[in-house]
Design an enzyme around this catalytic site. Structure first.
Site, PDB file in Angstrom:
ATOM      1  N   LYS A 185       0.844  -1.214   0.000  1.00 31.26           N
ATOM      2  CA  LYS A 185       0.000   0.000   0.000  1.00 31.26           C
ATOM      3  C   LYS A 185       0.869   1.249   0.000  1.00 31.26           C
ATOM      4  CE  LYS A 185      -3.785  -2.434   2.282  1.00 31.26           C
ATOM      5  NZ  LYS A 185      -4.493  -2.810   3.513  1.00 31.26           N
ATOM      6  N   GLN A 202      -4.232  -1.274   9.707  1.00 29.07           N
ATOM      7  CA  GLN A 202      -4.215  -2.628   9.151  1.00 29.07           C
ATOM      8  C   GLN A 202      -4.784  -3.626  10.157  1.00 29.07           C
ATOM      9  OE1 GLN A 202      -3.439  -3.306   5.978  1.00 29.07           O
ATOM     10  NE2 GLN A 202      -3.769  -5.488   6.217  1.00 29.07           N
ATOM     11  N   ASP A 244     -10.858   3.095   4.176  1.00 29.57           N
ATOM     12  CA  ASP A 244     -11.152   1.657   4.158  1.00 29.57           C
ATOM     13  C   ASP A 244     -12.661   1.415   4.040  1.00 29.57           C
ATOM     14  OD1 ASP A 244      -9.358  -0.476   4.217  1.00 29.57           O
ATOM     15  OD2 ASP A 244      -8.796  -0.116   6.301  1.00 29.57           O
TER      16      ASP A 244
HETATM   17  N1  GUN Z   1      -6.763  -6.721   6.570  1.00 31.22           N
HETATM   18  C1  GUN Z   1      -7.153  -7.510   5.544  1.00 31.22           C
HETATM   19  N2  GUN Z   1      -7.809  -6.792   4.601  1.00 31.22           N
HETATM   20  C2  GUN Z   1      -7.815  -5.512   5.049  1.00 31.22           C
HETATM   21  C3  GUN Z   1      -8.324  -4.297   4.502  1.00 31.22           C
HETATM   22  O1  GUN Z   1      -8.933  -4.241   3.427  1.00 31.22           O
HETATM   23  N3  GUN Z   1      -8.129  -3.179   5.285  1.00 31.22           N
HETATM   24  C4  GUN Z   1      -7.485  -3.219   6.479  1.00 31.22           C
HETATM   25  N4  GUN Z   1      -7.362  -2.081   7.145  1.00 31.22           N
HETATM   26  N5  GUN Z   1      -6.996  -4.330   6.996  1.00 31.22           N
HETATM   27  C5  GUN Z   1      -7.159  -5.464   6.290  1.00 31.22           C
END
Ligand code: GUN
Length: 295
Positions: free
Chosen positions: A54, A98, A121
């Site tokens: 990311k 995350q 998100d």
């Molecule tokens: N962990 C697994 N998928 C995601 C996601 O799309 N966003 C976040 N913040 N954590 C994750």
């Protein structure tokens, strides 16, 4: 006949090109640089690799990107204070924490502390609620990416039988909701299957479009799908390591067997994964524009 491969890598590349131009324009015309912070708690290897990807993408697109690593034993209060700091930081337009978080931290409390205007998100209840009633909001990145893949691959969703396997808040529930809405990539008849579904194959065999987010390797086998199905495989399972120490990945569907029956299928890796990251970038650009009153 072998299925058409819906390449998330290729579609993501197109969208990133579009975004890169938009970011340059925002900088040139408005002096606005989209800012994204990714907060990582602990050292979960999968989370580290997602967050690194990311950050790399944000950097490549010309964002102001901040990687904030916190120790596994950070207190809930300290994490809430950190989020408060980024909520107030005008150079940051998107905040991503995350998941998963360590057990001693209340995940909902943390996600709800993120300002809905910076919730790129799409996990805050304000954004979830707006999504359900079809209002403009930040859509959760994986479902948003799946919609883009269906639309850009020319898959007809209107009137289609869509079967979703998995009922998570991150993928299953939102994609089912989005696909039944009156919108592009929607208007489908949607069924959600989960661990208590009595006869999974009965449902999956009816699917024109099958979306699998079960979180278990190869749970969908060729006998469970019909000829001509379009398969979106959301699973990313680490099933071993190469001699060089690189993770070997597979999806939730038996790709090699199902590609002989399907009309189209997404690969793992190179399918939904790159799309999720790209939609996060799209949401962050949107958040920056909203903060500056440009939309
Ligand atoms: N962990 C697994 N998928 C995601 C996601 O799309 N966003 C976040 N913040 N954590 C994750």
């Amino acid at each position: 006949m072998s299925a058409k491969i819906i390449s998330g890598t290729e579609i993501a590349k197109q969208i990133r090109e579009e975004l890169k131009q938009e970011v340059q324009e925002l900088k040139d015309k408005h002096g606005l640089t989209p800012g994204l912070v990714t907060i990582l708690v602990g050292e979960n290897p999968a989370s580290i690799s997602y967050v690194t990807a990311k950050q790399r993408t944000a950097h490549d697109l010309g964002f102001h990107s901040v990687q904030d690593n916190q120790p596994e034993d950070i207190s809930e209060d300290d994490l809430l204070n950190l989020i408060k700091k980024y909520n107030e930081d005008t150079s940051i337009h998107g905040i991503l924490v995350q998941l998963p978080l360590p057990k001693h931290v209340n995940e909902s409390k943390v996600l709800y502390a993120i300002s809905p205007e910076k919730d790129v998100d799409g996990f805050h209840p304000v954004n979830v609620g707006k999504m359900v009633i079809g209002e403009q909001c930040f859509l959760p990145c994986t479902p948003h990416g799946i919609l883009e893949m269906l639309i850009r691959s020319g898959t007809e969703t209107s009137g289609a039988e869509v079967v979703v396997v998995g009922r998570s808040n991150i993928v299953g529930k939102p994609i089912a909701n989005l696909m039944l809405q009156k919108r592009e990539g929607g208007n489908a008849t949607v069924t959600i299957c989960h661990t208590r579904t009595r006869d999974m194959a009965f449902h999956t065999r009816r699917a024109d479009i099958l979306i699998v987010a079960a979180g278990r390797p190869k749970v969908i086998t060729a006998d469970m799908v019909k000829e001509g199905v379009v398969v979106i495989d959301v699973g990313v399972n680490r099933i071993g390591k190469t001699p060089e120490g690189k993770a070997i990945l597979c999806g939730d569907v038996d790709f090699d067997a199902i590609k002989e029956k399907a009309a189209a299928i997404t690969p793992v890796p190179g399918g939904v994964g790159p799309m999720t990251i790209t939609m996060l970038m799209k949401n962050t650009v949107q958040a920056a524009k909203q903060s500056a009153g440009l939309v």
